[in-house]
Design an enzyme around this catalytic site. Structure first.
Site, mmCIF file in Angstrom:
data_model
loop_
_atom_site.group_PDB
_atom_site.id
_atom_site.type_symbol
_atom_site.label_atom_id
_atom_site.label_comp_id
_atom_site.label_asym_id
_atom_site.label_seq_id
_atom_site.Cartn_x
_atom_site.Cartn_y
_atom_site.Cartn_z
ATOM 1 N N ARG A 169 47.446 36.371 33.806
ATOM 2 C CA ARG A 169 47.041 37.583 34.532
ATOM 3 C C ARG A 169 48.276 38.360 34.914
ATOM 4 O O ARG A 169 49.202 37.817 35.502
ATOM 5 C CB ARG A 169 46.299 37.213 35.816
ATOM 6 C CG ARG A 169 44.840 36.955 35.599
ATOM 7 C CD ARG A 169 44.120 36.713 36.910
ATOM 8 N NE ARG A 169 42.789 36.174 36.649
ATOM 9 C CZ ARG A 169 41.740 36.904 36.331
ATOM 10 N NH1 ARG A 169 41.852 38.210 36.240
ATOM 11 N NH2 ARG A 169 40.579 36.341 36.092
ATOM 12 N N GLY B 174 23.267 50.335 59.274
ATOM 13 C CA GLY B 174 23.699 49.434 58.208
ATOM 14 C C GLY B 174 23.716 47.973 58.605
ATOM 15 O O GLY B 174 23.872 47.087 57.759
ATOM 16 N N HIS C 190 33.217 27.729 41.609
ATOM 17 C CA HIS C 190 34.335 28.168 40.773
ATOM 18 C C HIS C 190 35.398 27.067 40.669
ATOM 19 O O HIS C 190 35.947 26.830 39.592
ATOM 20 C CB HIS C 190 34.925 29.455 41.349
ATOM 21 C CG HIS C 190 36.071 29.978 40.559
ATOM 22 N ND1 HIS C 190 35.934 30.356 39.244
ATOM 23 C CD2 HIS C 190 37.371 30.161 40.882
ATOM 24 C CE1 HIS C 190 37.117 30.766 38.790
ATOM 25 N NE2 HIS C 190 37.989 30.647 39.758
ATOM 26 N N ASP D 235 39.812 30.009 29.470
ATOM 27 C CA ASP D 235 41.116 29.816 30.132
ATOM 28 C C ASP D 235 41.242 28.348 30.515
ATOM 29 O O ASP D 235 40.269 27.580 30.446
ATOM 30 C CB ASP D 235 41.271 30.739 31.352
ATOM 31 C CG ASP D 235 40.144 30.591 32.345
ATOM 32 O OD1 ASP D 235 39.723 29.445 32.593
ATOM 33 O OD2 ASP D 235 39.673 31.616 32.871
ATOM 34 N N THR E 71 32.690 41.234 35.370
ATOM 35 C CA THR E 71 32.797 42.508 34.643
ATOM 36 C C THR E 71 32.825 42.295 33.132
ATOM 37 O O THR E 71 32.937 43.258 32.368
ATOM 38 C CB THR E 71 34.081 43.257 35.033
ATOM 39 O OG1 THR E 71 35.215 42.475 34.590
ATOM 40 C CG2 THR E 71 34.184 43.456 36.531
ATOM 41 N N LYS F 62 45.210 32.017 29.275
ATOM 42 C CA LYS F 62 45.367 33.434 29.595
ATOM 43 C C LYS F 62 46.377 33.604 30.718
ATOM 44 O O LYS F 62 46.609 32.699 31.517
ATOM 45 C CB LYS F 62 44.034 34.085 29.945
ATOM 46 C CG LYS F 62 43.453 33.738 31.280
ATOM 47 C CD LYS F 62 42.138 34.458 31.493
ATOM 48 C CE LYS F 62 41.556 34.085 32.855
ATOM 49 N NZ LYS F 62 40.221 34.592 33.087
ATOM 50 N N GLY G 19 35.172 41.136 31.363
ATOM 51 C CA GLY G 19 36.503 41.310 30.771
ATOM 52 C C GLY G 19 37.049 40.025 30.152
ATOM 53 O O GLY G 19 37.579 40.038 29.027
HETATM 54 C C1 R5P Z 1 37.952 33.233 36.208
HETATM 55 O O1 R5P Z 1 38.736 32.365 36.532
HETATM 56 C C2 R5P Z 1 36.474 32.982 36.144
HETATM 57 O O2 R5P Z 1 36.184 31.690 35.696
HETATM 58 C C3 R5P Z 1 35.783 33.994 35.245
HETATM 59 O O3 R5P Z 1 36.300 33.880 33.947
HETATM 60 C C4 R5P Z 1 36.022 35.392 35.721
HETATM 61 O O4 R5P Z 1 35.916 35.477 37.113
HETATM 62 C C5 R5P Z 1 35.033 36.328 35.084
HETATM 63 O O5 R5P Z 1 35.272 37.635 35.556
HETATM 64 P P1 R5P Z 1 35.154 38.866 34.566
HETATM 65 O O6 R5P Z 1 33.818 38.746 33.892
HETATM 66 O O7 R5P Z 1 35.270 40.059 35.458
HETATM 67 O O8 R5P Z 1 36.295 38.763 33.621
#
Ligand code: R5P
Length: 311
Positions: free
Chosen positions: A195, A39, A131, A170, A223, A193, A225
Site C-alpha cells: 500500500r 439525526g 478481519h 494479499d 470498493t 501487495k 479495488g
Molecule cells: C484488506 O486487507 C481486506 O482484506 C480487503 O481486501 C479490503 O479491505 C477490501 O477493500 P476494497 O474492496 O476497497 O479493496
C-alpha cells in the site's frame, strides 16, 4: 418455540435477523427504531425483557456509525430493562480494519468498539470472519467467531472449474486461502501487495496461475479495488479468464460493481452478513449464513442455561 429468548433486530439487516429467528424458532421481539430530527438515533423496546435471554442482531455495516449506535442503544435499553443476558450477533464487525496503529497518532477503533459494546451490558458476541482473529482479544466477553467458508464452498462447488487454484489477494489472506484450498482440494497462490499513500500495488505472485482457473477469496469486498487489481495481475500472468470470487462480506461501496463487472469474472459469491444491495447483478450469488448464526446461538443458550427448547 423457546420460552426464554427474545431476539431484536436493528435496521442494518432485518431480513437476516428474521431468518435467524426462524431457524431458532423464536418470535422476533418488537421495538421501534427511528431517527430524531437532529439525526440522533431513537430506539424503544415495545415489549418487556425483564429476566429474558436477549439476542440482538445488527451487522455494523455502512452507515457504520449509525448502525453501531443503534446496537448500543438497543443493548442499553435491554440492560436497563433487566434482561438476564445480552448476546450481540454482529455478522459484520465494522472498524475491524482498525486493529492496530500504523503510526503513533492513530486510534485503534476495533478496540474502541469492543469497549463500547461491553459498556452497555453485552456479555457475548457472535460474529463472522473477523478481519483479523486477534480482534477477539479486544473483548473480555466470550466471542464466537464463526466462519462462512463451509457455506460458501457448498454453494460454489457446482460452479468451480475442474483445474483451479485458490488465490489470496494479499499475504493477510494466505491462511484463509489455505483453508479454502484444503476444503476444496486445490493448490494455493498468494499475491503480495504493497500500500502506498493513495493506492494498492501488487508486487509479487507466489505460485503458478498460467493456464489455470482461479478462485479468488477475501474477507470483504468494499470498493472492489483489491480484487479488481488481483484479477488484472492474474490475467497478466496468464490465468484463464474465468475467475470466481468468494468473500464473506459484500459491502459493494461506490465503484465496486463497476470495477468487478468484468467479463473475466464469471461469478461472485458473498454471504448475507450485509443486507444485499446488488440483487439485480446476475453474476452475484448471495449465500445465507442464518443457519450458522442460529446454530451458534442455540449452542450457547443450551450450554449455559440447559434450555433445549430452541429448534
Ligand atoms: C484488506 O486487507 C481486506 O482484506 C480487503 O481486501 C479490503 O479491505 C477490501 O477493500 P476494497 O474492496 O476497497 O479493496
Amino acid at each position: 418455540m423457546a420460552h426464554d429468548v427474545t431476539l431484536f433486530s436493528g435496521r442494518a439487516n432485518p431480513a437476516l435477523a428474521a431468518d435467524i429467528a426462524r431457524h431458532l424458532g423464536v418470535r422476533p421481539g418488537r421495538c421501534t427504531i427511528d431517527r430524531f430530527p437532529d439525526g440522533e438515533s431513537s430506539v424503544r423496546l415495545d415489549e418487556a425483557v425483564c429476566g429474558r435471554e436477549v439476542v440482538l442482531v445488527q451487522p455494523t455495516a455502512p452507515p457504520v456509525n449509525d448502525h453501531l449506535v443503534e446496537l448500543l442503544a438497543l443493548a442499553d435499553a435491554c440492560r436497563r430493562g433487566v434482561a438476564r443476558r445480552i448476546t450481540a450477533v454482529i455478522p459484520y464487525y465494522g472498524y475491524a480494519r482498525s486493529d492496530k496503529r500504523h503510526n503513533e497518532l492513530e486510534p485503534i477503533m476495533g478496540r474502541v468498539v469492543a469497549d463500547l459494546l461491553q459498556s452497555v451490558g453485552i456479555s457475548h458476541v457472535v460474529t463472522m470472519d473477523l478481519h483479523t482473529p486477534q480482534i477477539e482479544g479486544f473483548f473480555r466477553a466470550p466471542v464466537d467467531s464463526l466462519s462462512a467458508m463451509e457455506s460458501l464452498c457448498a454453494a460454489m462447488r457446482p460452479r468451480l472449474p475442474h483445474d483451479f487454484v485458490v488465490v489470496a489477494p494479499d499475504a493477510g489472506r494466505a491462511v484463509l486461502a489455505a483453508r479454502y484450498a484444503q476444503c476444496l482440494g486445490a493448490e494455493v497462490v498468494v499475491l503480495h501487495k504493497r500500500r502506498t499513500e493513495d493506492r494498492v500495488e501488487t508486487v509479487r505472485v507466489v505460485g503458478d496461475v498460467a493456464g489455470r482457473s482461479c478462485l479468488l477469496i477475501d474477507d470483504m469486498i468494499s470498493t472492489g479495488g483489491t480484487l479488481a487489481q488481483a484479477v488484472a495481475v492474474l490475467l497478466g500472468k496468464g490465468a484463464k479468464p474465468d475467475i470466481v470470487i468468494a468473500a464473506t462480506h459484500g459491502l459493494f461501496i461506490g465503484p465496486a460493481r463497476e470495477r468487478l463487472d468484468l467479463p473475466a469474472i464469471g461469478a461472485i459469491f458473498v454471504t448475507d452478513t450485509i443486507a444485499p444491495t446488488q440483487r439485480d447483478w446476475p453474476k452475484l450469488h448471495i449465500v445465507s449464513v442464518a443457519p450458522v448464526f442460529a446454530h451458534a446461538v442455540k449452542r450457547y443458550v443450551e450450554a449455559t442455561t440447559g434450555d433445549r427448547s430452541l429448534s
